[in-house]
Design a protein around this motif. Sequence first.
Motif, mmCIF file in Angstrom:
data_model
loop_
_atom_site.group_PDB
_atom_site.id
_atom_site.type_symbol
_atom_site.label_atom_id
_atom_site.label_comp_id
_atom_site.label_asym_id
_atom_site.label_seq_id
_atom_site.Cartn_x
_atom_site.Cartn_y
_atom_site.Cartn_z
ATOM 1 N N THR A 30 0.826 -1.208 0.000
ATOM 2 C CA THR A 30 0.000 0.000 0.000
ATOM 3 C C THR A 30 0.861 1.259 0.000
ATOM 4 O O THR A 30 0.498 2.260 -0.617
ATOM 5 C CB THR A 30 -0.953 0.019 1.213
ATOM 6 O OG1 THR A 30 -0.208 0.179 2.420
ATOM 7 C CG2 THR A 30 -1.773 -1.249 1.288
ATOM 8 N N PHE A 93 -7.811 -4.597 -3.303
ATOM 9 C CA PHE A 93 -6.527 -4.078 -3.785
ATOM 10 C C PHE A 93 -6.109 -4.767 -5.080
ATOM 11 O O PHE A 93 -5.589 -4.132 -6.005
ATOM 12 C CB PHE A 93 -5.454 -4.284 -2.709
ATOM 13 C CG PHE A 93 -4.142 -3.615 -3.003
ATOM 14 C CD1 PHE A 93 -3.989 -2.256 -2.818
ATOM 15 C CD2 PHE A 93 -3.060 -4.345 -3.467
ATOM 16 C CE1 PHE A 93 -2.779 -1.630 -3.088
ATOM 17 C CE2 PHE A 93 -1.848 -3.738 -3.742
ATOM 18 C CZ PHE A 93 -1.710 -2.375 -3.552
ATOM 19 N N ALA A 120 -6.430 0.272 0.490
ATOM 20 C CA ALA A 120 -5.352 0.546 1.443
ATOM 21 C C ALA A 120 -5.915 0.973 2.791
ATOM 22 O O ALA A 120 -5.391 0.598 3.849
ATOM 23 C CB ALA A 120 -4.436 1.636 0.878
#
Length: 490
Positions: A30, A93, A120
Amino acid sequence: MADGARDEVTYSDRTRWQAFAIAVAVASLTILDLSKVNVGIPAIEQALGAGPTEVQLIVAGYVLAFGVVLVPAGRWGDLNSRRRMFLAGLVVFLLASLFCAIAPSVEVLIASRILQGISAGLLMPQVLGLTQQLFQGPARGRAFGIFGAVIGLSTAFGPTLGGLFVSLGSDDVGWRLIFWMNVPLVLLLFPFAYKLLPRTQPASDGPADLDLVGTALLGAGVLALMLPFVLTTGSPDDNPARWWFLSVFVAIAALFIAWERRYLAAGRTAIVDFTLFRIHSYRNATVLAMAYFAAMPATFLTLTLFLQLGLDLPAVYAGMVTIPFALASAVTSFYSGKVVDRYGRLVVVVGLVGVLVGLGGAVASALLLPPIAVPWAMAVAMLVAGAGGGAVIAPNQTLALAEVPVTSGGVAGSIGQVGQRVGTAVGLAAAVSAFYATVYREEGMFSQLVVYQDAYRNAGGVIVLFVSIAFIVAVVDLRARRAGRVPDRV
């Protein structure tokens, strides 16, 4: 025996560290996506025709979504299951990275980046909550030391990695590889996360309810606070009306506080535990981190912009200038995590001095040295800044959570992360607008080198100001600790 208790007994030391390794690896992804995209911006501008506003949304839109989601995600993880929230965040993600990689237009890329930021925001509070759940005492300091080292490496190696991918492909393929990289990594990490992350956790104090109205108000407030900064590019076309969002933020904040008080008075659990801010160590560390994170992402973005646009350095070499920062910060972060239990806030104060010296050296190098020597001198300056930076993030995170109950670890970490993301948005807006405003003002009047030297100098001044604020907060906190008003041990 309750599930939570059984989990604590059977969860071996080895398994704890394995679970922690998976969590930190995902956290690094992230953070990489915050920094590695910076060096691909010129290629994205050329491939998709992105202007200053689109560029800012690609970079800061990720930060914006990250910040909006953090606290409710942390609260949900504390109340229900950090593991389930973590796994869900990984799936989002993966999909967002795939959408970024195949984006046919700048609008799709921006939307995909915002989705990436949401994922994230789902993941990071679970990482912090799990770390606090898995470790206690000095072991927690060591864990956060490793966490800080990995985050430092990810932040500083991001531009190098991004530059490498940009150089491997054509103008329209290289920057896409930055996002394609995430797909196999997430597919690799997911089964390990599924197997290793703890399936149980200590029960949360108070009623296990999620304040939906408070969540909506908090999200809207964070959005209204960050949006005007996200829309600030330094271009003459910036719309001054964007600052009215701050008045909207004030109104929403007042409503949020009133609602939360009413919610608490009814005997229910609010989305933000305001009692956390009565903990001096937590409050001071949160303010310090906000100022520090206003500086660091802006540091790497403006540095790579200066090297690429001012010195015509290829993307991969521009990214390599930050490698010394990454290596130095990894080393000092690891060791500072070990000694923070002994020296407390003093570790952070010394680290911030190193950051100030290094960043000042980088600006001086850009202004005073011949172009051929600038990248090398800046690399040395970033080495000094990295050595200091490694002694800031991990110890500060450890001190922030030292007195926070484990059952509030996720939401406490989330609030701190919101502060960091707000700081990042403000810092990026201030530094990038100072950079581009100088370029717009001086372009055509001076040589390319002089224009970008002045732009980097002005952006660097903004960045040093933010680090100076963090330093002042650290010194004030250190004095309070030495006076006995704040515990100075973990």
